[in-house]
Design an enzyme around this catalytic site. Structure first.
Site, short mmCIF file in Angstrom:
data_model
loop_
_atom_site.label_atom_id
_atom_site.label_comp_id
_atom_site.label_asym_id
_atom_site.label_seq_id
_atom_site.Cartn_x
_atom_site.Cartn_y
_atom_site.Cartn_z
N THR A 166 -26.38 -2.55 14.62
CA THR A 166 -26.86 -1.77 15.77
C THR A 166 -27.25 -0.38 15.25
OG1 THR A 166 -24.55 -1.30 16.35
CG2 THR A 166 -25.67 -3.06 17.57
N LYS A 182 -20.29 -5.26 10.86
CA LYS A 182 -21.10 -4.20 11.44
C LYS A 182 -20.16 -3.26 12.17
CE LYS A 182 -22.34 -3.65 15.23
NZ LYS A 182 -21.84 -2.85 16.43
N THR A 234 -12.09 -3.64 16.45
CA THR A 234 -12.84 -2.41 16.58
C THR A 234 -14.29 -2.53 16.16
OG1 THR A 234 -12.00 -1.79 14.40
CG2 THR A 234 -10.85 -0.92 16.31
N GLU A 269 -21.31 6.96 12.74
CA GLU A 269 -22.56 7.54 13.23
C GLU A 269 -22.63 9.03 12.89
OE1 GLU A 269 -23.38 4.53 16.96
OE2 GLU A 269 -22.22 6.36 17.29
N ASN A 312 -25.60 9.43 19.98
CA ASN A 312 -24.98 8.86 21.18
C ASN A 312 -25.51 9.47 22.48
OD1 ASN A 312 -22.80 6.78 20.45
ND2 ASN A 312 -22.57 8.38 18.93
N THR A 325 -32.09 5.41 24.93
CA THR A 325 -33.49 5.85 25.04
C THR A 325 -34.15 6.00 23.70
OG1 THR A 325 -32.75 8.16 25.10
CG2 THR A 325 -33.05 7.02 27.21
#
Length: 400
Positions: free
Chosen positions: A150, A176, A187, A273, A395, A400
């Protein structure tokens, strides 16, 4: 134990994998599979989030029938979570469609989804994808690894080869996970395959124990997903005697599984991230393993600690504060803390250190924190990452 850990998704005997772009995402791969030549003994651990997604329910029910699966189908880009009865029907349809392509019972197919919560699956895309996914042009471990991602910036994989009864046994995994990762099993998504012959009860026991030492000791952002699981398939094609805890080579298998899972866990933490650093917290001198784990996970989960590390700020006070609210009774005067090789706190007081040297150390891509509670002999390690501006950017615009 055998050969060293290999940073690849090395498929064991009798397994194949693949993936393609079916249209859930705009361009990238979003549908993948793993198939065994024969039904494989299966074990899984699953998220404790109360809002478990439909695919988890389908997979758990299927494994419970005979403790085996022969294949799994996974999509990324859409979590099929909080989607009601339609979501459950869609998960079962994915299972049935892939089982039909393989000519096996539906209960032998595990189903997994990851991505945005609350949107129905685009089943037209998935139907077309499943219809064509077994084409040889879509086959290969690399294609599968790409299909499960992702917000990840890279694929994550590991493998080991071990000797059991003179037979070479392979244990291999792909995972992932980049955000929505916190110590609370499970998790993230991790898929482990092995050609070992092993009893199901022993496999499940090994997976739970290993997960507690590895996947349950990582965090990125303190959020636990609705979808995530760790699934192990063991098809027995290596030809070794059936493994259980009483087997002479049991520890070799258990250690091999831990090597693979720990590598995957650390890769997930490293790829948090927006992260720029992998952070390892090692806690020693605890009264119990539970205490050591609690302290380690509290420190690695602290946003103040994570932001200080990103800012290259040797703010040991944030580490000490996290120890203090971990819920583990400690004697402050007995606690010692080091950042890398630099002792910064002991005997309840700060220690003199070079701010410039520690700042330079924190500028690296790997940061180690050592905490000695001086209360016992228990030891545990936890892994995480720094918290950066980019985490917020990623995040804030995830949909979008």
């Amino acid at each position: 134990m055998g050969s060293e850990e290999k940073g690849i998704f090395l498929l064991p005997k009798g397994f194949k994998a693949g993936g393609l772009h079916c249209g859930i995402k705009r361009k990238r791969h979003d549908l993948g599979y793993i198939v065994s030549e024969v039904p494989a003994v299966a074990a899984g651990v699953y998220t404790t989030n109360s809002f478990q997604a439909a695919p988890l329910a389908v997979t758990q029910r299927s494994i419970a029938i005979e403790n085996k699966i022969q294949a799994l189908i996974v999509n990324s880009g859409n979590a099929n979570a909080c989607t009601g009865n339609q979501g459950m029907q869609d998960a079962y349809e994915m299972q049935q469609l892939f089982a039909g392509k393989l000519g096996i019972g539906s209960h032998l197919v595990a189903v997994t989804s990851t991505g945005v919560i609350g949107e129905l699956l685009p089943m037209d895309c998935i139907r077309k994808g499943i219809d064509t996914i077994l084409n040889p042009e879509f086959e290969g471990p690399a294609e599968f690894q790409k299909a499960i991602l992702t917000t990840d910036t890279c694929v994550k994989s590991a493998a080991v080869e071990i000797n059991i009864n003179g037979k070479t046994v392979t244990i291999s995994g792909a995972a992932k996970g980049s955000g929505m990762v916190h110590p609370n099993m499970a998790t993230m998504l991790a898929f482990v395959t092995t050609d070992a012959n092993i009893e199901q009860a022993a496999l499940l026991s090994a997976l739970k124990d290993t997960s507690n030492k590895t996947f349950n000791m990582i965090t990125v952002d303190g959020d636990s997903s609705t979808n995530d699981m760790v699934l192990v398939m063991a098809n027995g094609l290596a030809g070794n005697e059936a493994l259980n805890e009483a087997h002479l080579d049991w520890l070799a298998f258990a250690d091999g599984l831990k090597v693979v899972c720990e590598s995957l866990a650390k890769q997930i933490a490293r790829d948090g991230e927006g992260a720029t650093k992998l952070v390892e917290v090692k806690v020693v001198g605890a009264k119990s393993l539970e205490d050591a784990r609690a302290v380690g996970k509290t420190i690695i989960s602290s946003n103040l600690v994570k932001t200080a590390i990103y800012g290259q700020d040797a703010n040991w006070g944030r580490i000490v504060a996290a120890i203090g609210y971990s819920g583990v009774p400690v004697i402050p005067e007995n606690v010692a803390v080091s950042i890398g090789s630099y002792p910064v706190f002991a005997n309840g007081l700060p220690l003199p250190f070079s701010e410039e040297e520690v700042k330079a150390y924190l500028g690296g891509t790997e940061v180690d924190i050592l905490v000695d509670l001086n209360q016992g002999d228990a030891v545990a390690s936890a892994w995480g990452c720094d918290l950066t501006y980019d985490y917020v950017k990623i995040n804030a615009s995830y949909r979008t």
